[in-house]
Design a protein around this motif. Structure first.
Motif, mmCIF file in Angstrom:
data_model
loop_
_atom_site.group_PDB
_atom_site.id
_atom_site.type_symbol
_atom_site.label_atom_id
_atom_site.label_comp_id
_atom_site.label_asym_id
_atom_site.label_seq_id
_atom_site.Cartn_x
_atom_site.Cartn_y
_atom_site.Cartn_z
ATOM 1 N N GLU A 197 2.527 10.302 33.696
ATOM 2 C CA GLU A 197 3.668 10.352 34.605
ATOM 3 C C GLU A 197 4.963 10.243 33.809
ATOM 4 O O GLU A 197 5.093 9.353 32.954
ATOM 5 C CB GLU A 197 3.593 9.203 35.612
ATOM 6 C CG GLU A 197 2.454 9.317 36.608
ATOM 7 C CD GLU A 197 2.690 10.435 37.601
ATOM 8 O OE1 GLU A 197 3.870 10.767 37.849
ATOM 9 O OE2 GLU A 197 1.695 10.983 38.113
ATOM 10 N N PRO A 198 5.956 11.136 34.049
ATOM 11 C CA PRO A 198 7.215 11.080 33.292
ATOM 12 C C PRO A 198 7.902 9.715 33.374
ATOM 13 O O PRO A 198 8.457 9.240 32.391
ATOM 14 C CB PRO A 198 8.055 12.174 33.943
ATOM 15 C CG PRO A 198 7.059 13.134 34.517
ATOM 16 C CD PRO A 198 5.908 12.295 34.974
ATOM 17 N N MET A 199 7.861 9.109 34.572
ATOM 18 C CA MET A 199 8.505 7.801 34.727
ATOM 19 C C MET A 199 7.879 6.761 33.794
ATOM 20 O O MET A 199 8.574 6.004 33.115
ATOM 21 C CB MET A 199 8.377 7.337 36.177
ATOM 22 C CG MET A 199 9.013 5.969 36.471
ATOM 23 S SD MET A 199 7.873 4.555 36.179
ATOM 24 C CE MET A 199 6.658 4.815 37.468
ATOM 25 N N PHE A 200 6.557 6.754 33.728
ATOM 26 C CA PHE A 200 5.872 5.797 32.863
ATOM 27 C C PHE A 200 6.105 6.123 31.394
ATOM 28 O O PHE A 200 6.384 5.234 30.578
ATOM 29 C CB PHE A 200 4.372 5.795 33.165
ATOM 30 C CG PHE A 200 3.581 4.907 32.245
ATOM 31 C CD1 PHE A 200 3.529 3.538 32.445
ATOM 32 C CD2 PHE A 200 2.907 5.436 31.150
ATOM 33 C CE1 PHE A 200 2.806 2.710 31.586
ATOM 34 C CE2 PHE A 200 2.192 4.622 30.286
ATOM 35 C CZ PHE A 200 2.147 3.258 30.509
ATOM 36 N N GLU A 210 8.540 7.705 29.832
ATOM 37 C CA GLU A 210 9.886 7.431 29.329
ATOM 38 C C GLU A 210 10.114 5.935 29.145
ATOM 39 O O GLU A 210 10.595 5.499 28.093
ATOM 40 C CB GLU A 210 10.915 8.017 30.286
ATOM 41 C CG GLU A 210 12.354 7.789 29.840
ATOM 42 C CD GLU A 210 13.353 8.387 30.799
ATOM 43 O OE1 GLU A 210 14.561 8.154 30.602
ATOM 44 O OE2 GLU A 210 12.937 9.087 31.756
ATOM 45 N N ARG A 211 9.757 5.178 30.130
ATOM 46 C CA ARG A 211 10.023 3.739 30.056
ATOM 47 C C ARG A 211 9.094 3.049 29.051
ATOM 48 O O ARG A 211 9.508 2.144 28.324
ATOM 49 C CB ARG A 211 9.898 3.118 31.440
ATOM 50 C CG ARG A 211 10.978 3.611 32.402
ATOM 51 C CD ARG A 211 10.734 3.139 33.821
ATOM 52 N NE ARG A 211 10.800 1.677 33.939
ATOM 53 C CZ ARG A 211 10.609 1.037 35.099
ATOM 54 N NH1 ARG A 211 10.327 1.723 36.200
ATOM 55 N NH2 ARG A 211 10.688 -0.281 35.143
ATOM 56 N N LEU A 235 8.247 -2.646 34.763
ATOM 57 C CA LEU A 235 7.462 -1.419 34.705
ATOM 58 C C LEU A 235 6.113 -1.620 35.384
ATOM 59 O O LEU A 235 5.650 -0.762 36.144
ATOM 60 C CB LEU A 235 7.267 -0.989 33.248
ATOM 61 C CG LEU A 235 6.407 0.262 33.022
ATOM 62 C CD1 LEU A 235 6.954 1.455 33.809
ATOM 63 C CD2 LEU A 235 6.323 0.596 31.532
ATOM 64 N N ASP A 280 6.696 -1.709 39.171
ATOM 65 C CA ASP A 280 7.006 -0.390 39.724
ATOM 66 C C ASP A 280 5.753 0.480 39.803
ATOM 67 O O ASP A 280 5.579 1.262 40.752
ATOM 68 C CB ASP A 280 8.066 0.306 38.881
ATOM 69 C CG ASP A 280 9.424 -0.374 38.980
ATOM 70 O OD1 ASP A 280 9.629 -1.164 39.928
ATOM 71 O OD2 ASP A 280 10.274 -0.129 38.099
ATOM 72 N N LEU A 281 4.885 0.337 38.815
ATOM 73 C CA LEU A 281 3.663 1.135 38.827
ATOM 74 C C LEU A 281 2.749 0.729 39.984
ATOM 75 O O LEU A 281 1.994 1.551 40.508
ATOM 76 C CB LEU A 281 2.907 0.984 37.506
ATOM 77 C CG LEU A 281 3.483 1.720 36.296
ATOM 78 C CD1 LEU A 281 2.679 1.369 35.056
ATOM 79 C CD2 LEU A 281 3.462 3.225 36.520
ATOM 80 N N GLU A 292 3.306 2.923 42.914
ATOM 81 C CA GLU A 292 3.142 4.361 42.738
ATOM 82 C C GLU A 292 1.742 4.808 43.175
ATOM 83 O O GLU A 292 0.766 4.059 43.080
ATOM 84 C CB GLU A 292 3.355 4.745 41.270
ATOM 85 C CG GLU A 292 4.783 4.554 40.785
ATOM 86 C CD GLU A 292 5.728 5.590 41.359
ATOM 87 O OE1 GLU A 292 5.267 6.721 41.638
ATOM 88 O OE2 GLU A 292 6.913 5.259 41.542
ATOM 89 N N TYR A 350 -2.911 3.071 32.049
ATOM 90 C CA TYR A 350 -1.597 2.430 32.047
ATOM 91 C C TYR A 350 -1.733 0.916 31.948
ATOM 92 O O TYR A 350 -0.949 0.258 31.254
ATOM 93 C CB TYR A 350 -0.830 2.805 33.320
ATOM 94 C CG TYR A 350 -0.356 4.246 33.361
ATOM 95 C CD1 TYR A 350 -0.568 5.110 32.291
ATOM 96 C CD2 TYR A 350 0.291 4.752 34.488
ATOM 97 C CE1 TYR A 350 -0.147 6.427 32.323
ATOM 98 C CE2 TYR A 350 0.721 6.072 34.537
ATOM 99 C CZ TYR A 350 0.491 6.906 33.459
ATOM 100 O OH TYR A 350 0.920 8.206 33.497
#
Length: 362
Positions: free
Chosen positions: A285-288, A290-291, A320, A323-324, A327, A337
């Motif tokens: 996932e791009p969100m994961f 990047e962070r 993080l 937030d996951l 999702e 993850y």
């Protein structure tokens, strides 16, 4: 040409500034001085007939620490004395022949296995070789007369080596251990930074195997650091310089190395997880991505340059994870993850312990 000379001078300067190399050079010089002094005393002052034993013993006895010089010197005296006696008995019984030489050598090699002599057992056989091939005369009476000279020359060599090593800048190896730990920190931090950079690039030709190989190299560096710490501790025993340089920070080094060992294993675990995810063709996932890579890079920076304030890094890592949890991720991504976050959390804990436990880098 000037650039090449400048590079050579720079490398030579870096080599000379290394604490390990400085100690090696100093010990080399002291071994040479002790050998010359022992030979001068035995040959020119006492005029011993077998003066070669004194410099030989001095050369064998100057070790990396005062403590080791004393104990290995004691073992050397015992081993050489045993070799001299074995040679004496065999030659008196069977004369100086090839067969008697072989018999004395076999006896010396058998005795070399005894625990009494430990690391200097082979010196017995070496002494047999020297004494029989160089030091014996056909006269039995002269052979007996030479026995005290041989023992005295041996004692002179060991005593001179001990005095030189204990009085002329007796080695303290704290800085060598410190430098090795610093190098491990920097290399581990650089590896984390490289991993973060490549994960952001999302290249089809990832270098996970290279990452894993670099962690193996780091494990070897940690093993070397352990040996340096043990030598540094030993170098403080019976060392008069320890009073002026207590080396209190040395007590924290084992704890630091234990944490660094764990840190290397966590980094290796991350590399393997990434490798397996690539094999399974999982798209992150791009969100994961990047962070997580930002946090990985920041952790690498903190490893390379330890800082005690890690509250913000911990907070971002926890955010993080939170937030996951909201999702809608696939069942395959959740274990991946979660494992990546758990390993990074452990690395942050390592960074915290390393930064607060060691007053090494100033």
């Amino acid at each position: 040409m000037d650039t090449e000379h400048g590079t050579v001078r720079s490398r030579a300067g870096a080599w000379l500034r290394s604490p390990t190399n400085q100690v090696d050079l100093l010990q080399t010089a002291k071994a040479a001085v002790a050998t010359m002094v022992a030979w001068a005393l035995a040959e020119m002052v006492l005029e011993l007939q077998q003066a070669f034993l004194a410099p030989w013993m001095a050369l064998l006895t100057v070790h990396a620490t005062v403590y080791r010089t004393f104990w290995r010197g004691t073992q050397t005296v015992l081993a050489v004395g045993t070799g001299i006696l074995v040679s004496f008995v065999v030659v008196q019984a069977f004369g100086t022949t090839v067969l008697s030489f072989g018999l004395a050598l076999v006896v010396g090699l058998v005795l070399a296995r005894a625990k009494l002599y430990r690391d200097e057992g082979m010196t017995i056989a070496t002494t047999v070789v020297f004494i029989i091939t160089v030091g014996y005369d056909s006269s039995t009476e002269q052979t007996i007369d030479l026995l005290p000279d041989r023992l005295l020359a041996t004692a002179i060599g060991v005593l001179v080596a001990l005095i030189v090593n204990a009085t002329v800048f007796p080695p303290l190896n704290d800085r060598s251990a410190q430098q090795q730990i610093d190098a491990i920190d920097r290399r581990l931090g650089r590896l984390l930074g490289d991993m973060a950079t490549q994960l952001r690039q999302h290249s089809e030709e990832q270098e996970e195997d290279d990452w894993i190989e670099r962690t193996r190299d780091l494990s070897a560096d940690v093993d070397h650091a352990w040996s340096l710490v043990r030598t540094a501790r030993e170098s403080g025993s019976w060392n008069p310089r320890r009073r002026r340089h207590p080396g209190d920070e040395l007590e924290s080094y084992p704890q630091v190395l234990e944490r660094l060992e764990e840190g290397v294993s966590y980094v290796r675990s991350i590399a393997r997880l990434v490798r397996e995810s690539d094999r399974d063709a999982q798209t992150w996932e791009p969100m994961f991505l990047e962070r997580y890579t930002d946090l990985l890079a920041e952790a690498g920076r903190r490893v390379a340059e330890p800082e005690p304030e890690l509250a913000a890094l911990r907070e971002h890592l926890q955010d993080l994870g939170n937030d996951l949890s909201t999702e809608d991720l696939s069942g395959k991504l959740w274990p991946l993850y979660g494992a990546l976050l758990a390993n990074l959390q452990m690395i942050v804990d390592v960074v915290d312990d390393v930064a607060t436990a060691r007053p090494v880098r100033t």
